[in-house]
Scaffold this active site. Structure first.
Site, mmCIF file in Angstrom:
data_model
loop_
_atom_site.group_PDB
_atom_site.id
_atom_site.type_symbol
_atom_site.label_atom_id
_atom_site.label_comp_id
_atom_site.label_asym_id
_atom_site.label_seq_id
_atom_site.Cartn_x
_atom_site.Cartn_y
_atom_site.Cartn_z
ATOM 1 N N ALA A 21 5.031 14.520 -33.394
ATOM 2 C CA ALA A 21 5.841 13.870 -32.349
ATOM 3 C C ALA A 21 5.050 13.728 -31.063
ATOM 4 O O ALA A 21 4.196 14.555 -30.744
ATOM 5 C CB ALA A 21 7.086 14.692 -32.089
ATOM 6 N N ASP A 46 3.782 8.422 -30.880
ATOM 7 C CA ASP A 46 4.501 7.148 -30.803
ATOM 8 C C ASP A 46 5.950 7.453 -30.440
ATOM 9 O O ASP A 46 6.845 7.425 -31.273
ATOM 10 C CB ASP A 46 4.397 6.412 -32.151
ATOM 11 C CG ASP A 46 4.937 4.989 -32.061
ATOM 12 O OD1 ASP A 46 5.332 4.572 -30.954
ATOM 13 O OD2 ASP A 46 4.986 4.292 -33.099
ATOM 14 N N LYS A 47 6.152 7.731 -29.170
ATOM 15 C CA LYS A 47 7.465 8.214 -28.728
ATOM 16 C C LYS A 47 8.555 7.178 -28.951
ATOM 17 O O LYS A 47 9.685 7.494 -29.288
ATOM 18 C CB LYS A 47 7.431 8.581 -27.243
ATOM 19 C CG LYS A 47 6.623 9.841 -26.941
ATOM 20 C CD LYS A 47 6.700 10.180 -25.459
ATOM 21 C CE LYS A 47 5.623 11.136 -25.013
ATOM 22 N NZ LYS A 47 5.930 12.547 -25.202
ATOM 23 N N THR A 85 9.371 12.368 -28.881
ATOM 24 C CA THR A 85 10.736 12.727 -28.581
ATOM 25 C C THR A 85 11.432 11.600 -27.825
ATOM 26 O O THR A 85 10.903 11.109 -26.812
ATOM 27 C CB THR A 85 10.769 14.014 -27.724
ATOM 28 O OG1 THR A 85 10.241 15.072 -28.482
ATOM 29 C CG2 THR A 85 12.171 14.352 -27.272
ATOM 30 N N ARG A 92 1.791 17.276 -19.490
ATOM 31 C CA ARG A 92 3.113 17.593 -18.918
ATOM 32 C C ARG A 92 3.881 16.283 -18.770
ATOM 33 O O ARG A 92 4.367 15.941 -17.689
ATOM 34 C CB ARG A 92 2.981 18.337 -17.569
ATOM 35 C CG ARG A 92 2.088 17.683 -16.534
ATOM 36 C CD ARG A 92 2.249 18.315 -15.151
ATOM 37 N NE ARG A 92 1.255 17.826 -14.221
ATOM 38 C CZ ARG A 92 0.042 18.326 -14.058
ATOM 39 N NH1 ARG A 92 -0.344 19.362 -14.795
ATOM 40 N NH2 ARG A 92 -0.807 17.806 -13.177
ATOM 41 N N PHE A 109 8.768 14.107 -21.635
ATOM 42 C CA PHE A 109 9.618 13.182 -22.420
ATOM 43 C C PHE A 109 9.764 11.814 -21.743
ATOM 44 O O PHE A 109 10.876 11.298 -21.546
ATOM 45 C CB PHE A 109 11.030 13.746 -22.638
ATOM 46 C CG PHE A 109 11.109 14.996 -23.463
ATOM 47 C CD1 PHE A 109 10.077 15.387 -24.300
ATOM 48 C CD2 PHE A 109 12.260 15.790 -23.437
ATOM 49 C CE1 PHE A 109 10.173 16.535 -25.072
ATOM 50 C CE2 PHE A 109 12.371 16.933 -24.200
ATOM 51 C CZ PHE A 109 11.328 17.314 -25.011
ATOM 52 N N ASN A 169 7.731 21.084 -20.931
ATOM 53 C CA ASN A 169 7.694 20.191 -19.766
ATOM 54 C C ASN A 169 9.048 19.683 -19.289
ATOM 55 O O ASN A 169 9.117 18.832 -18.410
ATOM 56 C CB ASN A 169 6.765 19.008 -20.069
ATOM 57 C CG ASN A 169 5.363 19.491 -20.404
ATOM 58 O OD1 ASN A 169 4.821 20.323 -19.693
ATOM 59 N ND2 ASN A 169 4.809 19.012 -21.505
ATOM 60 N N LYS A 227 12.162 22.375 -33.919
ATOM 61 C CA LYS A 227 10.756 22.556 -33.526
ATOM 62 C C LYS A 227 10.637 23.682 -32.515
ATOM 63 O O LYS A 227 11.319 23.674 -31.488
ATOM 64 C CB LYS A 227 10.198 21.258 -32.944
ATOM 65 C CG LYS A 227 8.711 21.342 -32.608
ATOM 66 C CD LYS A 227 8.106 19.976 -32.452
ATOM 67 C CE LYS A 227 6.623 20.038 -32.117
ATOM 68 N NZ LYS A 227 6.024 18.707 -32.011
ATOM 69 N N ASN A 266 5.066 23.658 -31.231
ATOM 70 C CA ASN A 266 4.832 22.775 -30.091
ATOM 71 C C ASN A 266 3.583 23.267 -29.330
ATOM 72 O O ASN A 266 2.878 24.156 -29.810
ATOM 73 C CB ASN A 266 6.074 22.791 -29.178
ATOM 74 C CG ASN A 266 6.325 21.439 -28.548
ATOM 75 O OD1 ASN A 266 5.394 20.826 -28.036
ATOM 76 N ND2 ASN A 266 7.556 20.968 -28.580
ATOM 77 N N THR A 267 3.329 22.719 -28.173
ATOM 78 C CA THR A 267 2.171 23.132 -27.361
ATOM 79 C C THR A 267 2.452 24.494 -26.717
ATOM 80 O O THR A 267 3.604 24.915 -26.599
ATOM 81 C CB THR A 267 1.923 22.109 -26.240
ATOM 82 O OG1 THR A 267 3.132 21.950 -25.488
ATOM 83 C CG2 THR A 267 1.524 20.762 -26.816
ATOM 84 N N GLY A 292 -4.328 21.392 -29.546
ATOM 85 C CA GLY A 292 -5.662 21.260 -30.117
ATOM 86 C C GLY A 292 -6.238 22.590 -30.557
ATOM 87 O O GLY A 292 -5.510 23.566 -30.795
HETATM 88 C C1 LIG Z 1 0.253 14.163 -25.135
HETATM 89 C C2 LIG Z 1 1.192 14.921 -26.014
HETATM 90 C C3 LIG Z 1 2.529 14.576 -26.027
HETATM 91 C C4 LIG Z 1 3.416 15.275 -26.846
HETATM 92 N N1 LIG Z 1 4.717 14.916 -26.871
HETATM 93 C C5 LIG Z 1 5.575 15.574 -27.692
HETATM 94 C C6 LIG Z 1 6.928 15.172 -27.775
HETATM 95 O O1 LIG Z 1 7.360 14.222 -27.135
HETATM 96 N N2 LIG Z 1 7.742 15.886 -28.604
HETATM 97 C C7 LIG Z 1 7.293 16.940 -29.352
HETATM 98 O O2 LIG Z 1 8.069 17.537 -30.103
HETATM 99 N N3 LIG Z 1 6.004 17.318 -29.300
HETATM 100 C C8 LIG Z 1 5.138 16.666 -28.502
HETATM 101 N N4 LIG Z 1 3.838 17.042 -28.463
HETATM 102 C C9 LIG Z 1 3.398 18.209 -29.259
HETATM 103 C C10 LIG Z 1 2.791 17.803 -30.583
HETATM 104 O O3 LIG Z 1 3.715 17.136 -31.392
HETATM 105 C C11 LIG Z 1 2.259 19.046 -31.327
HETATM 106 O O4 LIG Z 1 3.347 19.881 -31.644
HETATM 107 C C12 LIG Z 1 1.260 19.845 -30.511
HETATM 108 O O5 LIG Z 1 0.434 18.996 -29.752
HETATM 109 C C13 LIG Z 1 0.359 20.706 -31.390
HETATM 110 O O6 LIG Z 1 -0.354 19.924 -32.334
HETATM 111 P P1 LIG Z 1 -1.863 19.410 -32.097
HETATM 112 O O7 LIG Z 1 -2.683 20.610 -31.746
HETATM 113 O O8 LIG Z 1 -2.240 18.773 -33.400
HETATM 114 O O9 LIG Z 1 -1.818 18.445 -30.994
HETATM 115 C C14 LIG Z 1 2.939 16.349 -27.655
HETATM 116 C C15 LIG Z 1 1.582 16.675 -27.637
HETATM 117 C C16 LIG Z 1 0.709 15.980 -26.826
HETATM 118 C C17 LIG Z 1 -0.748 16.356 -26.835
#
Ligand SMILES: Cc1cc2nc3c(=O)[nH]c(=O)nc-3n(C[C@H](O)[C@H](O)[C@H](O)COP(=O)(O)O)c2cc1C
Length: 383
Positions: free
Chosen positions: A67, A70-71, A91, A117, A120, A183, A239, A268-269, A294
């Site tokens: 997620a 491609d919001k 999201t 940050r 959404f 965020n 999540k 999530n992050t 990451g």
């Molecule tokens: C720029 C950015 C925007 C994100 N936006 C969302 C979001 O809108 N909703 C959500 O559930 N997770 C969001 N995430 C979290 C990712 O879906 C994922 O859970 C998190 O980045 C860990 O995976 P990765 O290490 O492969 O990035 C976002 C991550 C990044 C980097």
């Protein structure tokens, strides 16, 4: 190779959010013609595992796009052509909202990480639904991730989630409830037992009602048996954050069981800055607040997956996400208990062949390790 030597350096010269918008738009334009999309699919789509059954849905392969990329569902058919087994859009929130002021997305290339940050930023659930109606479904499983509108108090969150849920329900193969973004102020308080149980129970009740209504509409000359077979709840996933303690995870598993949640997306992050090894501290503190994703998130996210798998004794499907760049990273998540995996940051760093490369690599690892099916490997190193 082409991506890493040419495309990525060019994109990384742009501001991160500009690069993201440009890349998404370029993908949408380049892969819109059906012929080009089919060509991409032939090169990038791999299904070396047979069909994978997960929460009643059938997946071509276990690698999904996480997620946030491609919001607004701007390029679902095009992204599917890159070989993902599933996409999670969103999201989205009930109310369209601009998100936090820019800059709000930062690259930490030395650590293969991002901090965001965004808060959404999205066009709202109704705009997503309208776009999906217009453009049609992607050629893979489609998840829709919903969150709380910023303007709505956390005490009113259930009604706000329900409003989004109703809008996206007809368009989603599964729906993820995001209670873990760092965020949106106070959002993560919804991970507390009482709040989470109330929210998920309300969503499941509405889920049944909506599915029943859709089933009835689909069967004009309805007999009881036809209705019964037509009614299938949309699988509901939740999540979670990586910054939870073992006790919190235990509670989440308990709530998930009681509310018949179909899966947990972990994670999530993170709000921590742990495992950042190469980026100067001054740079990190100048960036300020936000969620880190990451490579530095990888180990913690795997720990959370392992704990959730152990606590649920493998009864709840886990979608593993956090720091996946290649097949070995995905394999680690699967061995810890993930039935499916997702990536976001890895896609930014590795490019358009990431899903194919991970699928091909996973199939090789599976063979080398002597497993006949992917299912056999899920949770094989969870203890
Ligand atoms: C720029 C950015 C925007 C994100 N936006 C969302 C979001 O809108 N909703 C959500 O559930 N997770 C969001 N995430 C979290 C990712 O879906 C994922 O859970 C998190 O980045 C860990 O995976 P990765 O290490 O492969 O990035 C976002 C991550 C990044 C980097």
């Amino acid at each position: 190779m082409f991506y890493r030597s040419l495309v990525r350096p060019a994109l990384f010269r742009l501001a991160p959010e500009t690069a993201h918008e440009f890349a998404l738009h370029a993908l949408a334009v380049a892969l819109r013609p059906e012929g080009v999309r089919r060509l991409a699919e032939r090169r990038l789509r791999r299904a070396p595992f047979g069909r994978l059954e997960r929460f009643g849905l059938s997946f071509d392969n276990p690698v999904g796009l996480a997620a946030g990329f491609d919001k607004n569902g701007a390029a679902v058919r095009e992204l599917a052509a890159l070989g993902f087994g599933f996409l999670e859009v969103g999201t989205v929130t009930h109310l369209a909202q601009p998100g936090n002021p820019q800059p709000r997305l930062f690259r930490l290339p030395q650590d293969r990480a991002l901090i965001n940050r965004q808060g959404f930023n999205n066009e709202g659930a109704a705009a997503l639904a309208a776009r999906l109606t217009r453009t049609g479904r992607p050629d893979c499983v489609l998840g829709i991730n919903i969150g709380k509108s910023r303007a709505v108090e956390v005490s009113e969150a259930t009604a706000d989630y329900l409003a989004s849920f109703e809008i996206v329900h007809p368009h989603a193969d599964y729906i993820t409830i995001n209670v873990s973004s760092p965020n949106t102020p106070h959002l993560r308080e919804l991970q507390r037992a009482d709040a989470l149980a109330e929210l998920l129970a309300a969503l499941q009740t509405r889920n049944r009602e909506l599915s029943l209504r859709a089933g009835q509409a689909a069967t004009t000359a309805a007999t009881t048996t036809v209705i019964a077979t037509a009614v299938r709840r949309v699988p509901l996933l939740v999540k979670v954050a990586p910054d939870l303690e073992e006790g919190d995870l235990e509670m989440i598993v308990d709530v998930a069981r009681r509310t018949e949640v179909d899966g947990i997306v972990a994670t999530n992050t993170t709000i921590t800055r742990a495992n950042l090894q190469h980026t100067p501290t001054g740079v990190v503190s100048a960036i300020g607040a936000g969620g880190l994703s990451g490579a530095p998130l990888k180990a913690r996210s795997t720990e959370v997956i392992r704990a959730l798998y152990r606590l649920s004794r493998g009864t709840i499907r886990i979608v593993g996400v956090g720091g996946i760049f290649d097949a070995a990273d995905a394999w680690e998540k699967i061995c810890a208990g993930a039935s499916l995996v997702q990536l976001y940051t890895g896609f930014i760093y590795e490019g358009v062949t990431a899903a194919r490369d991970i699928n091909v690599g996973l199939a090789e690892i599976l063979r080398r390790e002597g497993f006949r099916t992917l299912e056999e490997a899920v949770g094989c190193r969870a203890e």
